[in-house]
Design a protein around this motif. Structure first.
Motif, mmCIF file in Angstrom:
data_model
loop_
_atom_site.group_PDB
_atom_site.id
_atom_site.type_symbol
_atom_site.label_atom_id
_atom_site.label_comp_id
_atom_site.label_asym_id
_atom_site.label_seq_id
_atom_site.Cartn_x
_atom_site.Cartn_y
_atom_site.Cartn_z
ATOM 1 N N GLU A 176 -26.628 38.823 1.102
ATOM 2 C CA GLU A 176 -27.458 37.616 1.181
ATOM 3 C C GLU A 176 -28.944 37.961 1.161
ATOM 4 O O GLU A 176 -29.753 37.256 0.559
ATOM 5 C CB GLU A 176 -27.110 36.834 2.446
ATOM 6 C CG GLU A 176 -25.714 36.219 2.415
ATOM 7 C CD GLU A 176 -25.357 35.529 3.715
ATOM 8 O OE1 GLU A 176 -26.152 35.628 4.692
ATOM 9 O OE2 GLU A 176 -24.282 34.882 3.772
ATOM 10 N N ARG A 177 -29.322 39.052 1.832
ATOM 11 C CA ARG A 177 -30.733 39.459 1.846
ATOM 12 C C ARG A 177 -31.224 39.773 0.437
ATOM 13 O O ARG A 177 -32.328 39.350 0.043
ATOM 14 C CB ARG A 177 -30.919 40.687 2.738
ATOM 15 C CG ARG A 177 -32.355 41.222 2.749
ATOM 16 C CD ARG A 177 -32.489 42.499 3.544
ATOM 17 N NE ARG A 177 -31.750 43.617 2.989
ATOM 18 C CZ ARG A 177 -32.164 44.347 1.963
ATOM 19 N NH1 ARG A 177 -33.295 44.050 1.343
ATOM 20 N NH2 ARG A 177 -31.435 45.349 1.525
ATOM 21 N N ILE A 178 -30.424 40.493 -0.322
ATOM 22 C CA ILE A 178 -30.833 40.893 -1.666
ATOM 23 C C ILE A 178 -30.946 39.681 -2.589
ATOM 24 O O ILE A 178 -31.939 39.520 -3.313
ATOM 25 C CB ILE A 178 -29.841 41.929 -2.234
ATOM 26 C CG1 ILE A 178 -30.052 43.270 -1.523
ATOM 27 C CG2 ILE A 178 -30.009 42.085 -3.744
ATOM 28 C CD1 ILE A 178 -29.031 44.315 -1.857
ATOM 29 N N THR A 179 -29.963 38.798 -2.566
ATOM 30 C CA THR A 179 -30.009 37.638 -3.454
ATOM 31 C C THR A 179 -31.129 36.675 -3.070
ATOM 32 O O THR A 179 -31.780 36.093 -3.940
ATOM 33 C CB THR A 179 -28.660 36.902 -3.448
ATOM 34 O OG1 THR A 179 -28.299 36.580 -2.087
ATOM 35 C CG2 THR A 179 -27.573 37.776 -4.059
ATOM 36 N N GLY A 198 -32.943 39.565 -6.013
ATOM 37 C CA GLY A 198 -32.062 40.527 -6.669
ATOM 38 C C GLY A 198 -30.717 39.899 -7.007
ATOM 39 O O GLY A 198 -30.445 38.746 -6.671
ATOM 40 N N GLU A 199 -29.871 40.655 -7.685
ATOM 41 C CA GLU A 199 -28.544 40.188 -8.040
ATOM 42 C C GLU A 199 -27.505 41.160 -7.510
ATOM 43 O O GLU A 199 -27.736 42.369 -7.441
ATOM 44 C CB GLU A 199 -28.398 40.059 -9.564
ATOM 45 C CG GLU A 199 -29.303 38.998 -10.170
ATOM 46 C CD GLU A 199 -29.080 38.862 -11.674
ATOM 47 O OE1 GLU A 199 -28.078 39.427 -12.176
ATOM 48 O OE2 GLU A 199 -29.906 38.210 -12.335
ATOM 49 N N VAL A 200 -26.358 40.625 -7.122
ATOM 50 C CA VAL A 200 -25.247 41.437 -6.639
ATOM 51 C C VAL A 200 -24.027 41.105 -7.473
ATOM 52 O O VAL A 200 -23.655 39.943 -7.623
ATOM 53 C CB VAL A 200 -24.957 41.168 -5.145
ATOM 54 C CG1 VAL A 200 -23.705 41.928 -4.707
ATOM 55 C CG2 VAL A 200 -26.148 41.573 -4.287
ATOM 56 N N ARG A 251 -22.480 45.968 -6.724
ATOM 57 C CA ARG A 251 -23.697 46.732 -6.926
ATOM 58 C C ARG A 251 -24.909 45.803 -6.914
ATOM 59 O O ARG A 251 -24.796 44.612 -7.172
ATOM 60 C CB ARG A 251 -23.655 47.498 -8.257
ATOM 61 C CG ARG A 251 -22.514 48.505 -8.342
ATOM 62 C CD ARG A 251 -22.443 49.165 -9.707
ATOM 63 N NE ARG A 251 -21.303 50.062 -9.819
ATOM 64 C CZ ARG A 251 -21.320 51.346 -9.479
ATOM 65 N NH1 ARG A 251 -22.448 51.879 -9.018
ATOM 66 N NH2 ARG A 251 -20.242 52.092 -9.609
ATOM 67 N N CYS A 252 -26.053 46.395 -6.624
ATOM 68 C CA CYS A 252 -27.319 45.655 -6.654
ATOM 69 C C CYS A 252 -27.966 45.852 -8.015
ATOM 70 O O CYS A 252 -28.095 46.986 -8.494
ATOM 71 C CB CYS A 252 -28.239 46.182 -5.541
ATOM 72 S SG CYS A 252 -29.896 45.457 -5.544
ATOM 73 N N GLY A 260 -35.084 48.992 -8.107
ATOM 74 C CA GLY A 260 -35.674 47.786 -7.542
ATOM 75 C C GLY A 260 -35.994 47.922 -6.068
ATOM 76 O O GLY A 260 -35.361 48.690 -5.343
ATOM 77 N N GLU A 261 -36.990 47.173 -5.635
ATOM 78 C CA GLU A 261 -37.444 47.255 -4.248
ATOM 79 C C GLU A 261 -36.514 46.543 -3.282
ATOM 80 O O GLU A 261 -36.710 46.596 -2.071
ATOM 81 C CB GLU A 261 -38.860 46.654 -4.124
ATOM 82 C CG GLU A 261 -39.925 47.359 -4.930
ATOM 83 C CD GLU A 261 -40.393 48.660 -4.282
ATOM 84 O OE1 GLU A 261 -39.837 49.035 -3.239
ATOM 85 O OE2 GLU A 261 -41.304 49.291 -4.829
ATOM 86 N N PHE A 262 -35.472 45.875 -3.790
ATOM 87 C CA PHE A 262 -34.545 45.180 -2.895
ATOM 88 C C PHE A 262 -33.689 46.168 -2.109
ATOM 89 O O PHE A 262 -33.155 45.842 -1.060
ATOM 90 C CB PHE A 262 -33.650 44.235 -3.693
ATOM 91 C CG PHE A 262 -34.427 43.321 -4.613
ATOM 92 C CD1 PHE A 262 -35.368 42.440 -4.102
ATOM 93 C CD2 PHE A 262 -34.238 43.367 -5.983
ATOM 94 C CE1 PHE A 262 -36.092 41.610 -4.941
ATOM 95 C CE2 PHE A 262 -34.959 42.544 -6.828
ATOM 96 C CZ PHE A 262 -35.895 41.660 -6.302
#
Length: 428
Positions: free
Chosen positions: A177-180, A184-186, A201-202, A219-221
């Motif tokens: 959830e933090r990445i999206t 970012g995409e998961v 994967r991120c 990416g910085e995510f």
């Protein structure tokens, strides 16, 4: 006729010597062993005992153990092994007593991890690494972790405790959830035609971890901000196991402890690696560190089999330390000799991990960057709370402060600024 009371003054040096002698008696004995089987040659360990907090006194010592599981090359793991400890120590003021030093560790570990990541990325190398970093000072164990290597604890009283977090996207919904939410995409690897294979994967980059050191091309995510947990053992001691995912992909925590029960540390580490290889084969670098924390009077050989715990004892043995200051507690009261949880925090937000509610008001110097420790001129620093979504708590002129470079990194990690060009690495 009045009688004058006779007061015998004791020299400060004698008092200090007594205090240090008492401290020596109370300190545990630390023994460790390690074992490894290499597949890619990307696992590295750091084992340092008898480190001196006060140089030259020979008594105020601590131990450091680190496991770095590299991917996409070994450069990030080697760099972290060589630099992370110094970066953590550099974030701790030099004038702290023992208790203050221990209390400062959780925040210093955050600063040290982020600085190590930032400095390594400036070398423009694309490898990355997990990091599980353990500092033992007296009976206090402080663990900081990014990635999927793990540190687990079995105290002499029994029970198993995870002192690290697993940052694999497959098993950490909060990190997904933090990445999206940060842009970012998961997702899984798409082979075409809608078929998806492998772990989550991120993207960009394709890393299956949400936190690591290095990985400038994903990416910085994927952030280097560690989960930190700090506990204080009872004086009965305990055993720690630190292992890379080559072990945990094959064994449960219970199996790892059970298979080496009552073995000395070197044999225990070798047995855990052997069990992992028998279960899954050598698919990845497989590394294990076993650490016994023992009372001084106990022979440094074997921990006894832990006692079976009745219902309710388990919970009382591992309790969070009261927020009340110990100065308010009656001096006649003796704390029970049980394991305590002192600190736990896993947020990826630097403004939450470095804020000023921390009890050490001098933890971060006014004109020094809270992350990289660079000296700044008045007015150059940016408050860690600048742009905060909750301005009511902190004012933008409240410290600690970041230099412009670290502020840019903070914004990128939080999805507030686009990172530079990224290239897919497909690493795991």
């Amino acid at each position: 006729m009045s009688t004058r009371s006779k007061h015998h003054t004791v020299p400060l040096s004698v008092l200090l010597k007594r205090e240090l002698e008492n401290e020596r008696i109370e300190r545990p004995e630390i023994v460790h062993g390690q074992a490894s089987q290499s597949k890619k040659g990307e696992d590295f360990t750091l084992l340092k005992t008898e480190c001196q907090r006060v140089v030259g006194d020979g008594i105020s010592t601590y131990s450091v153990f680190g496991l770095f599981d590299g991917h996409n090359g070994s450069a990030a793991a080697i760099y972290s092994k060589e630099n992370l400890l110094n970066n953590v120590l550099g974030a701790i003021p030099s004038d702290l007593n023992r208790d203050e030093w221990v209390a400062a560790l959780p925040r210093a570990l955050v600063a040290g991890f982020v600085k190590t990541d930032k400095d390594f990325q400036e070398q423009a190398q694309r490898s990355g690494t997990t990091a599980t970093f353990v500092i033992i000072e007296g009976w206090v164990i402080t663990v900081a972790s990014v990635g999927d290597s793990r540190c687990i604890l079995e105290p002499a009283e029994g029970g198993i405790y995870y002192l690290s977090a697993d940052h694999r996207l497959d098993c950490n919904e909060e990190e997904r959830e933090r990445i999206t939410s940060s842009g970012g995409e998961v997702g899984r690897l798409n082979t075409g035609g809608g078929a998806e294979i492998g772990p989550l994967r991120c993207w960009p980059g394709g890393l299956c971890l949400s936190r690591s050191i290095g990985d400038m091309d994903v990416g910085e995510f994927v952030v280097p901000v560690p989960y930190v947990k700090q506990v204080k053992l009872s004086t009965a001691g305990g055993r720690l196991i630190i292992s890379s995912d080559g072990v945990w992909d094959a064994l449960t925590a219970e199996t790892a402890f059970d298979c080496c029960r009552e073995m000395p540390v070197d044999a225990a580490a070798a047995q855990i690696v052997k069990e992992a290889l028998q279960a899954k084969g050598l698919r990845d670098d497989t590394t294990c560190i076993v650490i016994d924390i023992l009372p001084q009077e106990k022979p440094a050989s074997l921990l006894p089999a832990p006692k079976k715990l009745g219902k309710g004892v388990f919970k009382s043995m591992f309790r969070r330390k009261s927020s009340e200051s110990s100065s308010h507690v009656d001096k006649e009261y003796i704390e029970p000799d049980v394991m305590e949880e002192l600190f736990e925090e896993g947020s990826a937000m630097l403004s939450e991990r470095l804020d000023t509610k921390y009890p050490l008001c001098n933890m971060f110097r006014l004109f020094t960057c809270a992350v990289c420790q660079v000296e700044m001129k008045p007015g150059e620093g940016v408050s860690i709370h600048y742009g905060s979504s909750n301005p009511g708590r902190m004012r933008p002129w409240d410290g600690p402060f970041l230099c412009l470079s670290c502020q840019e990194k903070k914004e990128a990690m939080e999805g507030k600024r686009l990172s530079g060009d990224r290239h897919n690495s497909g690493s795991d």
